[in-house]
Design a protein around this motif. Sequence first.
Motif, PDB file in Angstrom:
ATOM      1  N   ASN A 103     -18.069   3.638  -1.517  1.00 51.34           N
ATOM      2  CA  ASN A 103     -16.752   3.451  -1.963  1.00 51.34           C
ATOM      3  C   ASN A 103     -16.132   4.864  -2.486  1.00 51.34           C
ATOM      4  N   GLY A 104     -17.182   5.822  -2.427  1.00 48.40           N
ATOM      5  CA  GLY A 104     -16.663   7.142  -2.877  1.00 48.40           C
ATOM      6  C   GLY A 104     -17.351   7.547  -3.995  1.00 48.40           C
ATOM      7  N   ALA A 105     -17.413   8.939  -4.367  1.00 51.59           N
ATOM      8  CA  ALA A 105     -18.105   9.548  -5.573  1.00 51.59           C
ATOM      9  C   ALA A 105     -16.931  10.206  -6.309  1.00 51.59           C
ATOM     10  N   VAL A 106     -16.793   9.923  -7.710  1.00 55.40           N
ATOM     11  CA  VAL A 106     -15.836  10.690  -8.426  1.00 55.40           C
ATOM     12  C   VAL A 106     -16.807  11.145  -9.685  1.00 55.40           C
ATOM     13  N   PHE A 107     -16.712  12.593  -9.851  1.00 53.82           N
ATOM     14  CA  PHE A 107     -17.098  13.252 -11.088  1.00 53.82           C
ATOM     15  C   PHE A 107     -16.060  13.532 -11.900  1.00 53.82           C
ATOM     16  N   ASP A 108     -16.014  12.776 -13.105  1.00 60.72           N
ATOM     17  CA  ASP A 108     -14.787  12.623 -13.822  1.00 60.72           C
ATOM     18  C   ASP A 108     -15.092  13.259 -14.957  1.00 60.72           C
ATOM     19  N   GLN A 109     -14.176  14.473 -15.309  1.00 63.70           N
ATOM     20  CA  GLN A 109     -14.373  15.063 -16.542  1.00 63.70           C
ATOM     21  C   GLN A 109     -15.846  16.027 -16.431  1.00 63.70           C
ATOM     22  N   LEU A 110     -16.288  16.099 -15.431  1.00 64.02           N
ATOM     23  CA  LEU A 110     -17.618  16.658 -15.242  1.00 64.02           C
ATOM     24  C   LEU A 110     -17.783  17.482 -14.143  1.00 64.02           C
ATOM     25  N   GLY A 111     -18.122  18.784 -14.398  1.00 63.95           N
ATOM     26  CA  GLY A 111     -18.180  19.866 -13.370  1.00 63.95           C
ATOM     27  C   GLY A 111     -19.413  19.925 -12.625  1.00 63.95           C
ATOM     28  N   ILE A 112     -19.512  20.812 -11.681  1.00 60.95           N
ATOM     29  CA  ILE A 112     -20.616  21.095 -10.651  1.00 60.95           C
ATOM     30  C   ILE A 112     -20.870  22.506 -10.848  1.00 60.95           C
ATOM     31  N   HIS A 113     -22.136  22.869 -11.502  1.00 67.46           N
ATOM     32  CA  HIS A 113     -22.392  24.505 -11.789  1.00 67.46           C
ATOM     33  C   HIS A 113     -23.380  24.869 -10.921  1.00 67.46           C
TER      34      HIS A 113
END
Length: 520
Positions: free
Chosen positions: A125-135
Amino acid sequence: MRRSVAVRLSALLATGALAAATGAALSTASTAEAAVAASGATGFATQNGGTTGGAGGQTVRATTGTAIHQALCSRASSSTPIVIQVEGTINHGNTSKVSGDSCSTADGVIELKQISNVTIVGVGNGAVFDQLGIHIRQSSNIIIQNVTIRNVKKSGSPTSNGGDAIGMESDVRNVWVDHTTLEASGGESEGFDGLFDMKDNTQYVTLSYSTLRNSGRGGLIGSSESDTSNGYVTFHHNLYENIDSRTPLLRGGIAHIYNNHYKSLNESGINSRAGARAKVDNNYFEDSKDVLGTFYTDAAGYWQVSGNIFDNVTWSERSGDHNPAGPNPTSNTSVSIPYAFTPDAASCVPSVVSQTAGANKGLKVSDGSCTPQTPDPTEPGPTDPDPDPTDPDPTDPPTGTNLSLTAGADGTSKASGTSYGNVRDGNMSTYWSPAGSTGSVSVKWGSATTVSKVNIREAAGAEGNIGSWRVVNHDTGAVLASGSGAGVIGFAPTSLQKITFQITGSSGTPRIAEFETYAS
């Protein structure tokens, strides 16, 4: 908040309340769950040895940020390949530091630090990174695909990743970010920074089929005028919408920017400065201002332009450190591209990009003829196992009719005096050559045709000139086979309308007399 960014906030906030991650945080994925189509990296991410992410490694499922970190830390080493399938909402509440010999993680951010050979892909159903970044830091061979990253802040609460949706720094190599949605809810004064940033010696990166919107800053290559060690970055088939500036900002290095749709760039667009060189081809710029130039510095950058469309674009007067390339942009440098690519015509870019760019679009890609294609997860790819040892040798001479004799042909480039059609005319005395040392040529049919072998025959006097190559199902982008040297190439029977032979390396001028195709 800048009014230009604020106007679309209601649409962004209407996506609904965030769902808490539930269920098992980490599990081994079943075969069905693992059937996520990824056609293979494109652009500069194909160089420097290529970008394959976690191909060939274990596939696991994660529904929390902590589970993503746990998957990284559970590997035998920091370079053990792994594919992490992500579903659900990843946020500060479920993203904690995990310790281990094969990882270096942190709270409140997805930390890919001092690791390699990793794929993070949204599923279900999808992936949401909410207020969270990828470093991504001191890492290589990373793929991020089919995820949404939104509202990452550098000030206010909560904060993550310096305010970047995706940030890369410190000796990063070979990253492919594909079919993602990166969005903010305002500019720097609202606490947001860049959507896609690269700095401190980051190279060989591709951003493809992604949507970047509602932000003051699209992204940068180089953190200052002295940070010019970054480059070799490709941007293609992306939508930049309601962005104030930096689409991207380039400081030094080389960028290839093609088939992107730029809509509502409010202050400036592609900002080439500090010696950067950008090849800007077949893009569609719409309802925007100063979409290309050198802005906010006296350290000039350069561009090579062709095939772009400027639809309701306004240009400022040149003054001081504000130097737009328009109203009639012309090239002031030349940029050589080392990989094969087939661009869509700029006139159809809005349509193609609207159907393909962003997360949860079915990983659709363009075939270079303005026709989006849906990858088939059953198609063989570069990570497929070797053919069954009981099968016939794929290099055995093909049998049956050469299907190319009744087909059409095209390609990415051709040397003067050569023709694409020469590869399917049955005449060994005629041939096609690329304009440079690499390039691609295709055979195509009006309807689906099953092919399982090709025979690449070099012209007399050019034997052995072809080095590395890939055979690609042009309909989906799937790599059917790869290797080096001409001859018979076998793969699983595949139904397609267009098959492409990509020459990625050579020891002399390639000359292909015949590109034969066979059903068996």
